[in-house]
Every structure is written in structure tokens, then in C-alpha cells.
Design an enzyme around this catalytic site. Structure first.
Site, PDB file in Angstrom:
ATOM      1  N   HIS A  98      -9.325   2.934  -1.723  1.00 29.81           N
ATOM      2  CA  HIS A  98      -7.897   2.600  -1.627  1.00 29.81           C
ATOM      3  C   HIS A  98      -7.443   1.674  -2.753  1.00 29.81           C
ATOM      4  O   HIS A  98      -7.328   0.464  -2.565  1.00 29.81           O
ATOM      5  CB  HIS A  98      -7.643   1.952  -0.265  1.00 29.81           C
ATOM      6  CG  HIS A  98      -6.254   1.475  -0.041  1.00 29.81           C
ATOM      7  ND1 HIS A  98      -5.136   2.150  -0.480  1.00 29.81           N
ATOM      8  CD2 HIS A  98      -5.786   0.355   0.592  1.00 29.81           C
ATOM      9  CE1 HIS A  98      -4.047   1.473  -0.134  1.00 29.81           C
ATOM     10  NE2 HIS A  98      -4.415   0.386   0.509  1.00 29.81           N
ATOM     11  N   CYS A 124       0.498   2.814   6.328  1.00 32.08           N
ATOM     12  CA  CYS A 124       0.896   1.451   6.667  1.00 32.08           C
ATOM     13  C   CYS A 124       0.873   0.642   5.378  1.00 32.08           C
ATOM     14  O   CYS A 124       0.323   1.082   4.369  1.00 32.08           O
ATOM     15  CB  CYS A 124      -0.079   0.851   7.677  1.00 32.08           C
ATOM     16  SG  CYS A 124      -1.793   0.810   7.090  1.00 32.08           S
ATOM     17  N   CYS A 139       0.804  -1.225   0.000  1.00 27.67           N
ATOM     18  CA  CYS A 139       0.000   0.000   0.000  1.00 27.67           C
ATOM     19  C   CYS A 139       0.836   1.274   0.000  1.00 27.67           C
ATOM     20  O   CYS A 139       0.288   2.373  -0.093  1.00 27.67           O
ATOM     21  CB  CYS A 139      -0.940   0.001   1.198  1.00 27.67           C
ATOM     22  SG  CYS A 139      -1.996  -1.455   1.249  1.00 27.67           S
TER      23      CYS A 139
END
EC number: 2.3.1.16
Length: 435
Positions: free
Chosen positions: A391, A421, A98
Site C-alpha cells: 500500500h 478507507c 489513502c
């Protein structure tokens, strides 16, 4: 504390000239059937067109995707070849889960710092709607063996060993390869470890949707989100479709936990939805930007990456990466004007926020005398976060960077932290500033 900045050997800063993204769309909606490589081509092509950039000046393109497509393993090179850019433009792909577009941005910045390039594009794209569907290990081995078989009998013998379950498609894994623990299960761990209540999670999600809605209504995102006419070209999308325009706090309490149905607190509403989208950033050596007549959005002041254990609370990366970036920038948390943290889950964001202010955590986990600092909510995710926007894994970092710089400029300038994160126990942080 000494003020430090990321510069070339001649003292020039790393300029972020522009940033752009597609709208972020829920899985199987506006971008259903559009692969990540096409989302990447779309956003890079529009970035060049919108800012009147001669493709010939691009020295390097670094791009990434998390959900890899076997037929296009080097998404960066495919973007160069598919957008009319100079075919001699250097291009390679990266993946840091990510935090992928944080990594691609840093890679281009480091190339500029080293004097290898003057102009580069960084970014990332992901599609959860076009995912690689695999086959079982037994079927995969059998298919390879079939290519070596010399007779019909040998082929039939190999096929006879397969059962019905061996023929079923295998969806992409949603759990950590090394542990088998999913992101949602990790969020549940963190909620329990750091005593994050269901009420606080619901409240953060409601806040995120409310602020994202307000930002769209006020036109703040219009300049950094493009309009996309996706195949089959019967409609278009010009804004995100994940955020809830009429979010009501009380409605969140009605939802049941999804990862620990008996004792859990993490719900679908306090988790980011599976999302499709792409984002890109144009970077230049400060002097080159001035030569070309561009006024940068801002500059990279510092960055930091961190890695922690994956078995317990592995989404605490921001709490480990942020102090690295702050130290390299010669700053304290209180010096920041904005703080943008990726909201993978409300529990994850709240746990990190809590540990930012924990002296015990700083001493025991970071080896620091003092806490990173308490977060001022007037500075935190002021336009909403990933819980509302969605996302697309590889695109989120670029969204955070561009959105933060645009908001800093609207406020008259300043310094902002962007942090996220990532799977594998990774964390990323980048401090950006405006003139």
C-alpha cells in the site's frame, strides 16, 4: 432505478484509456532511496511511452503523495518538468490520504466534464523509504532564532538552551494528528466493535496472498505493472515483492498482536506493509479517445466521497461512500460484477464487509431503509488485495481502478466498484464500467 452515468454536457463519457503502475515494493527494498517524485516520473513517463501518447496532447496532470517531501511540495509539476512533457501542461497536486489517487482521478474527470480539458493524467506515488525526517519543535524554533541573532554571544545563548533530546531526529507521525490514534489501533477498535475474530482476519490475509500469487503466476498483472531499473541501476524489479507465494493459513496463528499486545487480534500479517510505489491513469473525453484511435479500458460511471468521526472506527469509509456512488450510478450492490476494496487491515475490510450487509447499520448510520447488500465473495477482491500487494498510500486508488477494469475486460465486460478507507475518517468509492 434510473441508470445514470458521468458525462460531459454533450453526453460523452469519461474514458479511462490506460493505467500503469510500478511494482509495489516493501519499505527499504527495491526502491530504497528512490523518492516519491521519482517514482511518479518513472510511471508517468512509461505510461506515455507504452501507449504511444504524444505528451503534447496532455492538457492536465493531477498527482498526489501522502508523505510530503518539503523540497518537492508540488509533485505533479515536478513530474511534468521531469518527463519531457510540454512545460505549459497544467499540473497540481492533491492529497486525500489513502484515497489520494481516487481524488486525482476525480479531479481530472471533473475537468473533462466541465469542458476545460480533453486529456489528462491522474495518479499518485509514495515512498516510505525516503521519508522526511524532522526536528523537534524547540530545535526548529532555535534555528529560526539563530538567523536573527546578531552576535556570537546571542547565538551561543540560544544553543545553550537545547538539550540532547532536542537534537534527536523526529520521524513522520504514524498517528492521526487530531487524536493521536494510529491506524493499527483503529483496526483494533474495529475488530472489537464489530466482533471480527482473529481467525477471520488470518483467513482473509491468507486468501489475499493466495489470490495475488495466482494472479501473478497466470500473468494477469504483467500488462499493468512495469519493469523498473532504479538507482543505482544494478538490478531491476518487475513484480511486487510484498505478497507471500507460499502462504500457509496455519502460520498466521503463530504471530502475536502488534497494536494491543494483551487483548488484540491485529498482527503484522493482517496489516498492510509499508510500501513504495507509484501508479498513473490516462483519462480522455470519450470522443477524443476515438479521434486518437484509442480503445478505452472503461469508463467512470460514478463516484462518492464520505467523512466520519475520527475517534472511533474511522476506517469505515467504504460503508459510507459506497451507497453514495451506487445511488449516483442508479445501481444496487447486486448489479456489480466485481468489488475491489482496499485492505488496509483485515479487520477493517471485514468490518466494512459486515456492515454492507447490516440493516441496523444502514438505518442508524446511513439513514437508509435497507442494507447496502451482502457481498458475494466470488466478486470480492478476486485477485487479492492490499494485504498482499502492499500500500503506497497515494498509489493504491489508481491500482484498484486499473486492476478492476482489466479484470472486467478479461471476463467479457461489466461493472465494478472500487472503494477505500482513508485517514481522517475519509472514504472513497468509484464505480467503473466497460463497454
Amino acid at each position: 432505478m434510473t441508470i445514470k452515468r458521468l458525462t460531459t454536457s454533450t453526453g460523452e463519457r469519461i474514458a479511462i484509456v490506460a493505467g500503469l503502475r510500478t511494482p509495489f515494493a516493501k519499505q527499504a527494498t527495491a526502491f530504497h532511496g528512490v523518492p516519491a517524485v521519482d517514482l511518479g516520473k518513472i510511471v508517468v513517463n512509461e505510461l506515455l511511452q507504452k501507449h504511444d501518447v504524444d505528451p503534447g496532447i496532455i492538457d492536465q496532470l493531477v498527482f498526489g503523495q501522502v508523505v510530503q517531501m518539503p523540497e518537492a511540495p508540488n509533485i505533479a509539476r515536478e513530474i511534468v518538468l521531469g518527463t519531457g512533457m510540454n512545460t505549459r501542461t497544467d499540473a497540481y497536486s492533491v492529497s486525500r490520504a489513502c484515497a489520494t489517487s481516487f481524488q486525482s482521478t476525480v479531479n481530472v474527470a471533473e475537468s473533462i466534464m466541465a469542458g476545460h480539458v480533453d486529456v489528462g493524467i491522474a495518479g499518485g506515488a509514495d515512498s516510505s523509504s525516503v521519508a522526511p525526517i524532522g526536528v523537534s519543535k524547540k530545535l526548529a524554533r532555535t534555528l529560526v532564532d539563530l538567523t536573527k541573532a546578531r552576535s556570537l554571544g546571542q547565538r551561543l545563548s540560544l544553543l545553550s538552551r537545547l538539550g540532547l533530546k532536542d537534537l534527536l531526529p523526529v520521524s513522520p507521525a504514524v498517528a492521526e494528528y487530531s487524536t493521536g490514534i494510529s491506524m493499527g489501533q483503529t483496526a483494533e477498535q474495529m475488530a472489537k466493535t464489530y466482533q471480527i475474530s482473529r481467525q477471520d482476519q488470518d483467513a482473509l490475509a491468507h486468501r489475499s496472498h493466495t489470490l495475488a500469487t495466482k494472479s501473478w503466476q497466470e500473468g494477469k498483472l504483467a500488462g499493468e505493472v512495469m519493469t523498473v531499473h532504479a538507482e543505482p541501476y544494478k538490478s531491476f524489479i518487475d513484480r511486487d515483492n510484498c505478497f507471500r507465494e507460499n502462504s500457509v493459513l496455519e502460520s498466521y496463528a503463530k504471530l502475536k498482536p502488534v497494536f494491543d499486545r494483551k487483548h488484540g487480534t491485529v498482527t503484522a500479517a493482517t496489516s498492510t506493509p509499508l510500501t513504495d510505489g507509484g501508479a498513473a491513469i490516462l483519462l480522455m473525453r470519450e470522443g477524443r479517445a476515438k479521434e486518437l484511435g484509442y480503445k478505452p479500458l472503461g469508463y467512470i460511471r460514478s463516484f462518492g466521497f464520505a467523512a466520519i468521526d475520527v475517534w472511533q472506527d474511522m476506517l469505515m469509509g467504504p460503508s459510507y461512500a459506497t451507497p453514495i456512488a451506487l445511488q449516483r450510478a442508479g445501481m444496487n450492490l447486486a448489479d456489480l460484477d466485481l468489488i475491489e476494496m482496499h485492505e488496509a487491515f483485515a479487520a477493517q475490510a471485514l468490518a466494512n464487509m459486515k456492515m454492507f450487509g447490516s440493516t441496523k447499520f444502514a438505518q442508524e448510520q446511513l439513514g437508509r431503509d435497507k442494507a447496502i447488500g451482502d457481498i458475494d465473495m466470488d466478486k470480492f477482491n478476486v485477485m487479492g488485495g492490499s494485504l498482499a500487494y502492499g500500500h503506497p498510500f497515494a498509489a493504491t486508488g489508481a491500482r484498484l481502478i486499473t486492476q478492476t477494469l482489466n479484470e472486467l475486460n478479461r471476463r467479457g465486460g461489466g461493472v465494478g466498484l472500487t472503494t477505500a478507507c482513508a485517514a481522517g475518517g475519509l472514504g472513497a468509492a468509484m464505480i467503473v464500467e466497460t463497454d
